[in-house]
Each structure stands twice: as C-alpha cells, then as structure tokens.
Scaffold this motif. Sequence first.
Motif, PDB file in Angstrom:
ATOM      1  N   TRP A   1     -81.209 -13.576  16.150  1.00 60.68           N
ATOM      2  CA  TRP A   1     -81.159 -13.687  15.002  1.00 60.68           C
ATOM      3  C   TRP A   1     -82.149 -13.919  13.992  1.00 60.68           C
ATOM      4  O   TRP A   1     -82.226 -13.575  12.777  1.00 60.68           O
ATOM      5  CB  TRP A   1     -79.977 -14.693  14.592  1.00 60.68           C
ATOM      6  CG  TRP A   1     -78.565 -14.353  15.013  1.00 60.68           C
ATOM      7  CD1 TRP A   1     -77.922 -14.672  16.115  1.00 60.68           C
ATOM      8  CD2 TRP A   1     -77.776 -13.628  14.012  1.00 60.68           C
ATOM      9  NE1 TRP A   1     -76.528 -14.282  15.964  1.00 60.68           N
ATOM     10  CE2 TRP A   1     -76.422 -13.488  14.793  1.00 60.68           C
ATOM     11  CE3 TRP A   1     -77.692 -13.064  12.713  1.00 60.68           C
ATOM     12  CZ2 TRP A   1     -75.472 -12.881  14.375  1.00 60.68           C
ATOM     13  CZ3 TRP A   1     -76.647 -12.149  12.342  1.00 60.68           C
ATOM     14  CH2 TRP A   1     -75.444 -12.139  13.085  1.00 60.68           C
ATOM     15  N   HIS A   2     -83.165 -14.689  14.579  1.00 64.88           N
ATOM     16  CA  HIS A   2     -84.198 -14.952  13.628  1.00 64.88           C
ATOM     17  C   HIS A   2     -85.537 -14.174  13.730  1.00 64.88           C
ATOM     18  O   HIS A   2     -86.617 -14.516  13.219  1.00 64.88           O
ATOM     19  CB  HIS A   2     -84.604 -16.507  13.667  1.00 64.88           C
ATOM     20  CG  HIS A   2     -83.562 -17.420  13.464  1.00 64.88           C
ATOM     21  ND1 HIS A   2     -82.487 -18.177  14.135  1.00 64.88           N
ATOM     22  CD2 HIS A   2     -82.841 -17.902  12.118  1.00 64.88           C
ATOM     23  CE1 HIS A   2     -81.624 -18.580  13.668  1.00 64.88           C
ATOM     24  NE2 HIS A   2     -81.974 -18.407  12.261  1.00 64.88           N
ATOM     25  N   VAL A   3     -85.692 -13.202  14.774  1.00 67.74           N
ATOM     26  CA  VAL A   3     -86.661 -12.399  14.633  1.00 67.74           C
ATOM     27  C   VAL A   3     -86.412 -11.043  14.087  1.00 67.74           C
ATOM     28  O   VAL A   3     -87.014 -10.205  14.074  1.00 67.74           O
ATOM     29  CB  VAL A   3     -86.869 -11.742  16.159  1.00 67.74           C
ATOM     30  CG1 VAL A   3     -87.528 -12.989  16.917  1.00 67.74           C
ATOM     31  CG2 VAL A   3     -86.014 -11.244  16.587  1.00 67.74           C
ATOM     32  N   LEU A   4     -85.241 -10.888  13.095  1.00 69.79           N
ATOM     33  CA  LEU A   4     -85.006  -9.832  12.362  1.00 69.79           C
ATOM     34  C   LEU A   4     -85.450  -9.953  11.087  1.00 69.79           C
ATOM     35  O   LEU A   4     -85.352 -11.127  10.324  1.00 69.79           O
ATOM     36  CB  LEU A   4     -83.346  -9.873  12.025  1.00 69.79           C
ATOM     37  CG  LEU A   4     -82.399  -9.696  13.495  1.00 69.79           C
ATOM     38  CD1 LEU A   4     -80.785  -9.780  13.113  1.00 69.79           C
ATOM     39  CD2 LEU A   4     -82.882  -8.203  14.214  1.00 69.79           C
ATOM     40  N   PRO A   5     -86.063  -8.744  10.568  1.00 61.65           N
ATOM     41  CA  PRO A   5     -86.378  -8.790   9.113  1.00 61.65           C
ATOM     42  C   PRO A   5     -85.138  -8.582   8.286  1.00 61.65           C
ATOM     43  O   PRO A   5     -84.209  -8.381   8.806  1.00 61.65           O
ATOM     44  CB  PRO A   5     -87.223  -7.378   8.910  1.00 61.65           C
ATOM     45  CG  PRO A   5     -86.828  -6.657   9.951  1.00 61.65           C
ATOM     46  CD  PRO A   5     -86.490  -7.502  11.217  1.00 61.65           C
ATOM     47  N   GLU A   6     -85.214  -8.957   7.044  1.00 57.66           N
ATOM     48  CA  GLU A   6     -83.933  -9.091   6.245  1.00 57.66           C
ATOM     49  C   GLU A   6     -83.260  -7.691   6.210  1.00 57.66           C
ATOM     50  O   GLU A   6     -81.999  -7.951   6.413  1.00 57.66           O
ATOM     51  CB  GLU A   6     -84.437  -9.416   4.896  1.00 57.66           C
ATOM     52  CG  GLU A   6     -83.493  -9.575   3.689  1.00 57.66           C
ATOM     53  CD  GLU A   6     -83.773  -9.679   2.269  1.00 57.66           C
ATOM     54  OE1 GLU A   6     -82.865  -9.814   1.598  1.00 57.66           O
ATOM     55  OE2 GLU A   6     -84.944  -9.787   1.909  1.00 57.66           O
ATOM     56  N   SER A   7     -83.919  -6.698   6.236  1.00 57.14           N
ATOM     57  CA  SER A   7     -82.995  -5.517   6.054  1.00 57.14           C
ATOM     58  C   SER A   7     -82.215  -4.919   7.240  1.00 57.14           C
ATOM     59  O   SER A   7     -81.543  -4.411   7.317  1.00 57.14           O
ATOM     60  CB  SER A   7     -84.007  -4.085   5.876  1.00 57.14           C
ATOM     61  OG  SER A   7     -84.939  -4.131   7.089  1.00 57.14           O
ATOM     62  N   GLN A   8     -82.669  -5.959   8.333  1.00 56.12           N
ATOM     63  CA  GLN A   8     -81.816  -5.565   9.627  1.00 56.12           C
ATOM     64  C   GLN A   8     -80.709  -6.528  10.201  1.00 56.12           C
ATOM     65  O   GLN A   8     -80.173  -6.343  11.057  1.00 56.12           O
ATOM     66  CB  GLN A   8     -82.821  -5.396  10.941  1.00 56.12           C
ATOM     67  CG  GLN A   8     -83.653  -4.363  10.897  1.00 56.12           C
ATOM     68  CD  GLN A   8     -84.872  -4.088  11.949  1.00 56.12           C
ATOM     69  OE1 GLN A   8     -84.572  -4.696  13.016  1.00 56.12           O
ATOM     70  NE2 GLN A   8     -86.021  -3.447  11.772  1.00 56.12           N
TER      71      GLN A   8
ATOM     72  N   PHE B   1     -73.400  -7.477  17.146  1.00 54.57           N
ATOM     73  CA  PHE B   1     -74.695  -7.840  17.313  1.00 54.57           C
ATOM     74  C   PHE B   1     -74.956  -8.815  18.464  1.00 54.57           C
ATOM     75  O   PHE B   1     -76.050  -8.689  18.975  1.00 54.57           O
ATOM     76  CB  PHE B   1     -75.362  -8.525  15.955  1.00 54.57           C
ATOM     77  CG  PHE B   1     -76.693  -8.784  15.982  1.00 54.57           C
ATOM     78  CD1 PHE B   1     -77.698  -8.172  16.188  1.00 54.57           C
ATOM     79  CD2 PHE B   1     -77.071 -10.212  16.198  1.00 54.57           C
ATOM     80  CE1 PHE B   1     -78.968  -8.530  15.856  1.00 54.57           C
ATOM     81  CE2 PHE B   1     -78.169 -10.661  16.188  1.00 54.57           C
ATOM     82  CZ  PHE B   1     -79.147  -9.854  16.223  1.00 54.57           C
ATOM     83  N   GLU B   2     -74.201  -9.720  18.649  1.00 54.05           N
ATOM     84  CA  GLU B   2     -74.295 -10.742  19.522  1.00 54.05           C
ATOM     85  C   GLU B   2     -74.297 -10.069  20.855  1.00 54.05           C
ATOM     86  O   GLU B   2     -75.075 -10.260  21.805  1.00 54.05           O
ATOM     87  CB  GLU B   2     -73.255 -11.755  19.575  1.00 54.05           C
ATOM     88  CG  GLU B   2     -73.065 -12.795  20.602  1.00 54.05           C
ATOM     89  CD  GLU B   2     -72.235 -13.889  20.598  1.00 54.05           C
ATOM     90  OE1 GLU B   2     -71.513 -14.255  21.487  1.00 54.05           O
ATOM     91  OE2 GLU B   2     -72.292 -14.583  19.242  1.00 54.05           O
ATOM     92  N   THR B   3     -73.362  -9.043  21.305  1.00 53.91           N
ATOM     93  CA  THR B   3     -73.182  -8.620  22.585  1.00 53.91           C
ATOM     94  C   THR B   3     -74.477  -7.644  22.903  1.00 53.91           C
ATOM     95  O   THR B   3     -74.884  -7.945  23.984  1.00 53.91           O
ATOM     96  CB  THR B   3     -71.809  -7.591  22.558  1.00 53.91           C
ATOM     97  OG1 THR B   3     -70.768  -8.391  22.043  1.00 53.91           O
ATOM     98  CG2 THR B   3     -71.680  -6.523  23.720  1.00 53.91           C
ATOM     99  N   GLU B   4     -74.915  -7.072  21.750  1.00 50.80           N
ATOM    100  CA  GLU B   4     -76.024  -6.228  21.823  1.00 50.80           C
ATOM    101  C   GLU B   4     -77.353  -6.870  22.130  1.00 50.80           C
ATOM    102  O   GLU B   4     -78.156  -6.544  23.051  1.00 50.80           O
ATOM    103  CB  GLU B   4     -76.313  -5.257  20.674  1.00 50.80           C
ATOM    104  CG  GLU B   4     -75.227  -4.196  20.722  1.00 50.80           C
ATOM    105  CD  GLU B   4     -74.953  -3.471  21.846  1.00 50.80           C
ATOM    106  OE1 GLU B   4     -75.804  -3.014  22.593  1.00 50.80           O
ATOM    107  OE2 GLU B   4     -73.757  -3.079  22.178  1.00 50.80           O
ATOM    108  N   ALA B   5     -77.411  -8.229  21.581  1.00 47.45           N
ATOM    109  CA  ALA B   5     -78.658  -8.833  21.592  1.00 47.45           C
ATOM    110  C   ALA B   5     -78.574  -9.443  23.193  1.00 47.45           C
ATOM    111  O   ALA B   5     -79.778  -9.615  23.604  1.00 47.45           O
ATOM    112  CB  ALA B   5     -78.573 -10.085  20.715  1.00 47.45           C
ATOM    113  N   LEU B   6     -77.483  -9.971  23.763  1.00 44.78           N
ATOM    114  CA  LEU B   6     -77.327 -10.439  24.860  1.00 44.78           C
ATOM    115  C   LEU B   6     -77.742  -9.075  25.967  1.00 44.78           C
ATOM    116  O   LEU B   6     -78.420  -9.463  27.023  1.00 44.78           O
ATOM    117  CB  LEU B   6     -76.334 -11.104  25.251  1.00 44.78           C
ATOM    118  CG  LEU B   6     -75.802 -12.428  24.463  1.00 44.78           C
ATOM    119  CD1 LEU B   6     -74.302 -12.696  24.769  1.00 44.78           C
ATOM    120  CD2 LEU B   6     -76.685 -13.559  24.854  1.00 44.78           C
TER     121      LEU B   6
END
Length: 714
Positions: free
Chosen positions: A592-599, A609-614
């Motif tokens: 969540w916190h390595v995202l630039p604002e646009s993403q 997003f949580e699913t894909e991040a894991l």
Amino acid sequence: MIKITKTLVTLGLASVVMQSAALDMDGMNGTTARKNPLLEQSKLPFGAPDFRKIKTSDYLPAIETGIQKQREIISAIVSNPETPSFENTIIPYEESDALLDRVTSIFFCLTGADKTPEIAQTQKKVMPMLTELGNDISFNKLLFDRIKYVYDHEYAQLKGENQKLLETIYKRFVRSGALLPEEKMARMKEINLRISDLQEKWGNTLQDATNDAVVWVQNREELAGLSEADMAQCEKDAQSRGGKAPYCIVIVNTTQQPILASLDNRDLRRRVFEASIHRADGTGLFNTFAIVTEIARLRAEKASLMGFKTYADYSLENTMAKTPEAVYQFLNQLIDVYTPKADTETKEIEEYARRTMGSSFQLQPYDRFYYSAKMKKEMLNISDEEIKPYFNVDSVQLNGVFYAANRVYGLTFKERKDIPTYHPDMKVFEVKDRNGKTIALFYSDYFRRPTKRGGAWMSSFAKQSRQRNQIPLIYNVCNNAKAPEGQPSLLTWDEVTTLFHEFGHALHGILSDCQYNTLSGTAVARDFVEMPSQFNESFATIPEIFDHFALHAVTGQPMPKDLKEKMLGSINFHSAYSLGENLAATCLDMAWHVLPESQVPTAAEAKQFETEALRHVHLLNSQILPRYSTSYFNHIWGSGYAAGYYSYLWTEVLAANIADCFAERGALKPEVGQDMRNKILSRGNTLDLMQMFTDFTHMKQPDAKSLLKARGME
C-alpha cells in the motif's frame, strides 16, 4: 505494540511542566464552581492522575486550555528580540506543551481502553483542534527560522542530549514540511487535517465493526469443545452485548481467532472465521475501504510534496532499514526459507484431518487451528486445556513478569490500592530500584470489555524526564478474558508471552534515564522500538522464571516436569503459520505504501489489490492469511506503523541476537541486565540505535539466522 497515536497527533512536539487553574461550572445556574483537576498538578504520589476527581466533561476544556497555553508560549518564543539560542528557543519549545501533553496522555489512554460514547464525542471534537495546532506550529515560519538559526550556529558546539534534542526538533520540522514553498505548505496542512479526520473515523468504524461482528450462539451444544470457563465467558460476553442469544463469541483483532482451536462444530468455526475476515469489508455500515484508500492517496501525495517517490521512502528515511529496498531484501530472505516449510506444514495438517474426515476432506483456514491442536495433542500429548490452569494471569504478572524484572534489573513492585484508576480492573504498582528508590508507577489493565479496542499495547500517563523532574507513569493494556467472580482468569501461552511482550515496552519506559521528554523512553524508530518487548518474551521460557509463575491456579503446585518439558518443546509446533501471517501482513503494508498517488486503487478495487499484492510476493495462501487484512489493519491505518509493520520481524532479529548474548553471558545475572539497562533501555533516543545494539552485542550487523533458530525453522 507501543501505542503512539498521541505522539503522532501532536506531531511529536515536545512538552513541559506548567500549572494552570481553570474553572468550569456545575449545576444549572453555574452557582457551584470547581477547579478542573486536569489543569492542576495532581496531588497524588508521583503526579498520578486523580481519576476520583476527573470527569468526562473535564477533558475538552482542559485540552482547549492546553492548546491556548502552548500557543502563548510559542508566541513568546518568536517574539523574543534576543538572538536565537538553545536556551531561549529550543528549551522553551521543548517545554511548550507540558500541560497539553499531560492532559492528552490521560485522554488518549481512555480513547483506546475505555471509549465510552462521551469520550468518543470528545475525541471527535478534539482531533481537528490538535491537528490544526500541529499544523500551525510545524508551519510557523518565524519559529522555524529561530530553530534553524540555532541549528546552523550552535549544533557543532552542543554535546550529548542537547545536540540530539536540537537535531531531532530541527529534522522534525523539516520532515513536516517547514522548508516547503507556501503553496505546498498550504496543501500539506490540508492533508494533515484530512488524515486526522479519516483516522478518527477509522478508529470509530473499526471498533464498531469488531463489536458488531460477534457471533451469536443459541445453545450450549454448539460450543462443544470449549472448557467450562470458556463457555462461561461466552455467556458473560453475550450478556454484556445485549443478550441477543444466550452465548456469543467475541472477535479479536487478528484474522485467525484462537477459539477456533477448540470448537468442534465446523459450521460455527466457519461462521467465526468469516465474521473475522469480513468484519470491515462487507456491504453494511462498517466497510472501511473508502477510508483506507483515501488515507493511502493522501500519504502518497504527502510524500510527493516532500520530494519522495513513495510514502514508504518518506516513512523509512529515519529508521534502521532506511529504504523500501532494504525492507524487501530482508523479507525475501525470510520468505525463501518460510515457503517450503509452510507448504509441508499445511500438507501435514490436511493429511491428519483426512484420517478422521475422509480422503476427500479439503482443509479450510478455519480448520487449521483445530486440527493442528489435535495433532499437537496426539503427537506431543499436550493441549492448551492442560496447560491453561497453570497460567493464572495474577501469577504470570507477579511471579513471572515482575519476578524476571527483579532478577535481571533489580526492580521490585508494590501494589498501590490508594492510587485511583479509570476502571476497577486496572491495578497500580510502585516500582522501586534495587537501592529502594521509587523510579516509576506501572498500571496494568488486562481484561477485555466493549469499550476497549482490540489488541495489546503500552503507553504512558507521563514519560520520564529529568528536565521536568518527572518519573514515568507507564501502563499496559491487554484483552484477556476475565473469569466469573471467584474464579481464576487463565491465559493461553500466546497471552502469557503477550504480557511479557508488553512489559518489555513498559521497561523501556520505566528504566528511561534521559534529560528531555522528547528523547526519553520509547521515543525511538519503529524498527527499534519493538526490540525490548520482543526480547522480554525470551524470559518466559527460562526454566527458573517459568517454574516461578507456572503454578496451578487451584492447588498452587508447579507444572509437573513432564508436562513442562512437553509444553516448552511444543512452542514451535507448526511455527510456519505465525511467521507466514506476519510476513503477509508486512508485505500488505509495504504494498500500500510503495504506490505513487496515481496508482492507489479505488475502494472498489481494494480487495483485489490485496490479493494481487500477496500473489506478487508469493504469499497468496488460502491457508495462511495475513495477520491483519487491509480492512482491519489498525497498525497502519489507525496507528503509526505505516510502512513500518516490518519492524516486528526486524526487531525480532535484534531481540534474538540480544537474547543469545544474555544466554552466553548468563541470562539472569544482574550484571548482564545492568549492561542492557545502561547501554539500551535507559538511553531512549539519545544515541544512534545501531550503535546501541553494537555496544551491547558487539555485533556490527543483526543476524537473521537467530530469528529462524528461535522459531524452530533452522
């Protein structure tokens, strides 16, 4: 966990002892005047809060007065015609919010531990006021110009804590945006105010969601597998929550619910698990995704304003890790070791379950604790119900937590029943050093109730400061089940280690010996602050400590040798799970916190997003879910651990390295404890953190192998 919400709200601004008298009116005609007890220095021993006199209605006017007092002091600093100096600028600033700090330290304890509707309403009014104050101070150009002048002209000449204080204050202003151009500064103020509003909304929503997620149970038969004491607790919880059914199961703050290890009824296990994971992501009133995604976008924008690529880059600048890349490098080392062990563990549990449930049985996450517990019972001949009678909360505290502190650091604890508390469950202890001198008060509030948020934490009513002649007033809060009147309250082993963990934080505050409030106690980077607490857990398993507290709640007899050996030998049984849930939560936080604002995703996209991040970090595992999912991850959305949850694993490495040093030198030798106290626990944030670690361990860098060994994975 250390509670740092108050510190964040006030933007870390330091404070000082001031006295002020204010009047508020009782009675319809205002004919009876009383002094607001929050605006006077307490007359109780050591300045303890006088909860016998404090009324809920006292907090708002006291906070308003504290804000006004700090504004007046700041105004006097910037109006001073003398050349800025450490003495006429930094010291007055450090001492500027003592009254406000004293009041908010008490108030924010209640917002977490006893949040009545009245306290919640006050908090709603207070948060914007405090954020506005923080903005006004952080972006006060005249004040910053004076601080910068002192930094530019005196920093090299100052020594010790004076130099560290100046550096800390100056860099906080810079990190808050004091060097920004005017238009960016204005936007930063708006962001700070909005985040404050959202975090206040988050806290209220999550607590309501967790309370609403209780699972109602209509009959005793559904609770088969629970002990009589646990059934009684379910009945008591139902009564305290409106009695919609004879029994209810309360949802705790983590994803997995410990009660699932005992429930025989599979459908009830499913209901409990689903209530947990969906407490704040459904279609009802308690969906938090809109709050989460807006906070994430605002943080990303804030980082961009400050010239950082992402919020993680901004957040990690002043930590031991320094960069997101260093965090991921650390995590990947653990993931590589963890993954095959986790797969093996899951396969073993499913194969075991199929022996009784049939070859087609598909293990679900709500089955994992249940069959793991049965395997543990069969393979090691031990169960939680066998050992819980030996973990009476009073014995764990007095004969375990306190006894270890006595043996290692020379501390003694005397209960003070004359000092009032905010709730009858809370206890107060006077802490004396080996020379008999009182060095702190320690408060413990261990039992859950509807007005208390989930989890466990440490904070203070007052931090240690020689400048203020203030001893620390420290408290621990937990959420253990309280037994019916006349029966002992028993703990699981996880709850035992939680008591030791939180008291490790308490020791960091109790043993502090610093000049300034800003630098004292736990005022260190996130990836260091959890080290003393993680390290303190190691004392729970030292045989001499264990034997001293593991006493049968009825007979008082120590745990039999064979049961003790089995119990201690079982601690790392199926240990891949606990590491995996922590790794998954940590990677979610970072994602969540390595995202630039646009993403940053929308609220509707958050779950995917949580699913894909894991999936991206190879931690998408239907059996081992994150310890906290995005929608109820209070550490990163409601507290100060954004891009910092990795610190639990990072500091576990530090703690394991230090525990190894203790073991080599003599774990209970007073001289080893004194060395730890002198070089780390008393130092607060007065020295470089890696240097403190090296001074004690003689290691130049932490060694992650100790963590894997301690978890039985090497």
